[in-house]
Enzyme design. Structure first.
Site, mmCIF file in Angstrom:
data_model
loop_
_atom_site.group_PDB
_atom_site.id
_atom_site.type_symbol
_atom_site.label_atom_id
_atom_site.label_comp_id
_atom_site.label_asym_id
_atom_site.label_seq_id
_atom_site.Cartn_x
_atom_site.Cartn_y
_atom_site.Cartn_z
ATOM 1 N N GLU A 60 0.818 -1.219 0.000
ATOM 2 C CA GLU A 60 0.000 0.000 0.000
ATOM 3 C C GLU A 60 0.848 1.264 0.000
ATOM 4 O OE1 GLU A 60 -0.636 -2.590 1.887
ATOM 5 O OE2 GLU A 60 -2.689 -3.215 1.415
ATOM 6 N N HIS A 129 -12.569 -3.637 7.898
ATOM 7 C CA HIS A 129 -12.962 -3.471 6.496
ATOM 8 C C HIS A 129 -14.213 -2.604 6.346
ATOM 9 C CE1 HIS A 129 -10.385 -7.018 6.152
ATOM 10 N NE2 HIS A 129 -10.369 -6.864 4.850
#
Lengths: 325, 332
Positions: A60, A129
């Protein structure tokens, strides 16, 4: 008008912008075969090649950092972070580099990139999430924060974000990917960033909201209308910049303001809006401002627990009525 | 452009002059830091000048470069204007960033210098992305990413190595191994066989050289820059060196053994380059004259910096962003 889903509208915007401008490209995990989490990149790799729809390692920090470097070097990258929760692995790059490069280099540089990082509860994906950290990024000078609520907006705002010379944090809501709406395919204009959308016109109460809560607030407003309470619903669309003029003019009319968001209420962006209104329009308010946001708990997994976090139409109706009781 | 490797004295002498300029800049920066004219942090590059100059000698103006907090040397070597840099350190109008960045955010995009960086190893990820842009735009540029030895233990460095190799990007990583990460001996906090081994574990060609040997740095860079431009994919140079000063100007570096510094002084690049030049017939007078010129030039820049105006307060509110830019004097 064509019916398409929120995710399909994003795909349309990506495709149109990539066709229009050869310097637009995307990088992220699983964009090729999977076509992105919601299918926003479906078949685009076949069309534009592996150098413009780039499947990346699970890195990321580098997805974000590479997008910055690529933006500094003359392209318009779209960094796909899959989840706003995962994008937290790249907050340094976003906040310390993307948001600051133009300023700290005295205007020598622009960082025309998008950091796509969906927010929100999709059902059962729990604490890591499901978060909605949009308020974090409104706090960072240099960033634009976009939170589309409808398919048409997801197309038009994404196009505007791609054309924007500032780094844009683009936050789809995962729960909206499959929702359908009308999109005017022939009108390929971007929707200007920073302009709110009036969803429902009303006179008694202004409710400001964004992202997935727009639909729920709209339904609540329709129910309230049946009970004689006229609610004006404003979808902010972008949180930074937020459309202060639209909100202020609505509150001047109704004299009442409530802000509703899925994100945790404490420190949420609702606090900024209600505080600005209280500070500048106090004499015009008929009642104290109100906020509705998520409880300050991690998003739980189990159905009833997750529901306990969410804000329901009924809760919105009840809190709206409390303005008048 | 590729240099003809004749090691002609005139060319090396020019490189030496650039090293002198860097040294004079760093000495002036520290002096003015101690005098209170330069605020914040000043990370001196003293003792490492041969690396920046030897590498950048082999770059074109449109090649790109990213640096870290010790970035003055890289900027000057890449062609940034040291006068504008000095004005920047003083926070004045005419500085490379108009006084908005200071020492740690020195940048000059007109010469491909995409910025020093206050966050260790963040230049690594930016570099691989810039290299991807180079590829996408079908340019024949390369990018050099300078990093210190302390940076190799950050995740973004390792991510960027992997990334650069996966996409075979035109990146030259140059790790300037001065052996001390701020105040900690890097070896004591680094597992494995070090930077070269780490790069090789990703399949990236890597070489360790004496970074205080200007001619060796130049020769090595000439070869590797050519290879990368021809499509070799990423490569890494570990340039061994020694930081003769503290981590920043207010660090007296008491954590190291004086004998270590003493031997490092014998090995530092300035006298070594001078010796070579003298052996090639460059006179002591010419060398002394070059030293004086660098110092005089820097004294002029410092005096210009003193005289340059402070930025207007309104400048604080510009170049934040186009959409949602702040209104001057408000909290919005």
């Amino acid at each position: 008008m064509t019916k398409m889903t929120y995710a399909e509208a994003a795909r349309l915007a990506l495709k149109e912008e990539m066709e229009r401008d050869s310097t637009v490209w995307a990088l992220g995990e699983d964009l090729g075969f999977e076509g992105g989490m919601g299918g926003q990149y479906k078949d685009l790799q076949a069309e534009f090649g592996i150098d413009r729809i780039v499947d990346t390692p699970i890195s990321e920090a580098t997805i974000m950092g590479a997008a910055i470097g690529a933006a500094l070097a003359g392209t318009r990258p779209i960094a796909e972070l899959r989840f706003s929760d995962f994008a937290m692995c790249a907050v340094d790059e976003l906040v310390n580099q993307a948001a600051k490069a133009r300023y700290m280099f005295g205007g020598q540089a622009r960082v025309p990139m998008i950091a796509r990082m969906p927010i929100g509860i999709r059902g059962g994906i729990a604490a890591q999430h499901s978060q909605s950290p949009e308020a974090w990024y409104t706090h960072v000078p240099g960033l634009v924060v976009v939170t589309p609520a409808t398919p048409a907006d997801n197309r038009g705002l994404l196009k505007a974000a791609i054309r924007c010379d500032d780094p844009v944090v683009y936050m789809e809501h995962k729960g909206l990917w499959g929702t359908e709406g009308e999109v005017e395919e022939n009108d390929s204009h971007p929707i200007p960033l920073g302009i709110a959308r009036k969803v429902v016109t009303g006179n008694d109460l202004t409710i400001v909201t964004w992202s997935a809560m727009v639909d729920i607030v709209e339904k609540a407003a329709l129910s309230l209308a049946d009970e004689g309470i006229s609610v004006e619903v404003i979808d902010l669309r972008t949180l930074w910049p937020w459309d202060r003029d639209s909100v202020f003019s609505s509150v001047k009319k109704t004299g009442r303001l409530m802000v509703v968001h899925e994100a945790v209420q404490v420190g949420g962006f609702g606090a900024e809006i209600t505080s600005e209104v209280s500070e500048h329009l106090f004499s015009m308010l008929k009642a104290p401002v109100k906020r509705m946001g998520g409880a300050r708990i991690p998003i739980p997994f189990s159905i009833p627990l997750e529901a306990a976090y969410m804000i329901s139409k009924e809760q919105i109706i009840n809190k709206s009525k409390s303005f008048f009781s | 452009m590729a240099q003809v490797q004749t090691n002609e004295p005139a060319r090396i002498f020019n490189m030496y002059k650039k090293m002198l300029l860097i040294r004079a800049f760093e000495e002036a920066a520290a002096e003015n830091f101690h005098a209170g004219n330069v605020r914040g942090s000043v990370h001196q590059y003293i003792g490492e000048e041969a690396i920046a100059v030897g590498i950048c000698e082999n770059l074109r103006n449109d090649d790109l470069l990213t640096s870290y907090h010790r970035g003055h040397g890289h900027s000057i070597a890449k062609g940034a204007d040291p006068r504008a840099m000095m004005l920047e350190l003083f926070g004045r109008v005419g500085g490379t960033s108009g006084g908005k960045g200071g020492s740690m955010h020195i940048a000059d995009f007109s010469v491909g210098m995409l910025g020093a960086n206050g966050v260790i190893a963040d230049g690594c990820t930016i570099s691989v992305g810039a290299a991807q842009a180079i590829k996408l735009l079908k340019q024949d540029k390369i990018i050099v990413n300078f990093i210190g030895d302390g940076g190799i233990n950050r995740g973004p460095f390792m991510e960027a190595l992997n990334w650069a190799k996966v996409y075979e990007l035109p990146v030259l990583f140059v790790c300037e191994n001065n052996q001390i990460a701020a105040t900690t001996t890097t070896k004591t906090v680094t597992a494995g066989d070090g930077i070269e081994a780490r790069a090789k574990s990703y399949g990236i060609p890597a070489i360790t050289i004496d970074g205080n040997d200007l001619l060796l740095v130049d020769r090595t860079a000439a070869r590797i820059v050519d290879e990368i431009r021809a499509g070799s994919g990423p490569q890494l140079i570990q340039a061994m060196t020694y930081r003769l000063k503290g981590h920043y100007a207010h660090d007296e570096a008491l954590y190291r053994n004086p004998s270590e510094v003493e031997s490092a002084l014998k090995n530092e690049p300035m006298p070594r380059t001078e010796t070579w030049l003298k052996d090639q017939g460059v006179s002591i007078e010419e060398i002394e004259k070059a030293k004086d010129e660098a110092k005089k030039l820097m004294a002029n820049y410092v005096s210009d910096a003193h005289e340059a105006p402070w930025p207007d307060i309104s400048d604080a509110f510009t170049d934040v962003q186009d959409v949602g830019s702040p209104a001057e004097g408000t909290n919005l």
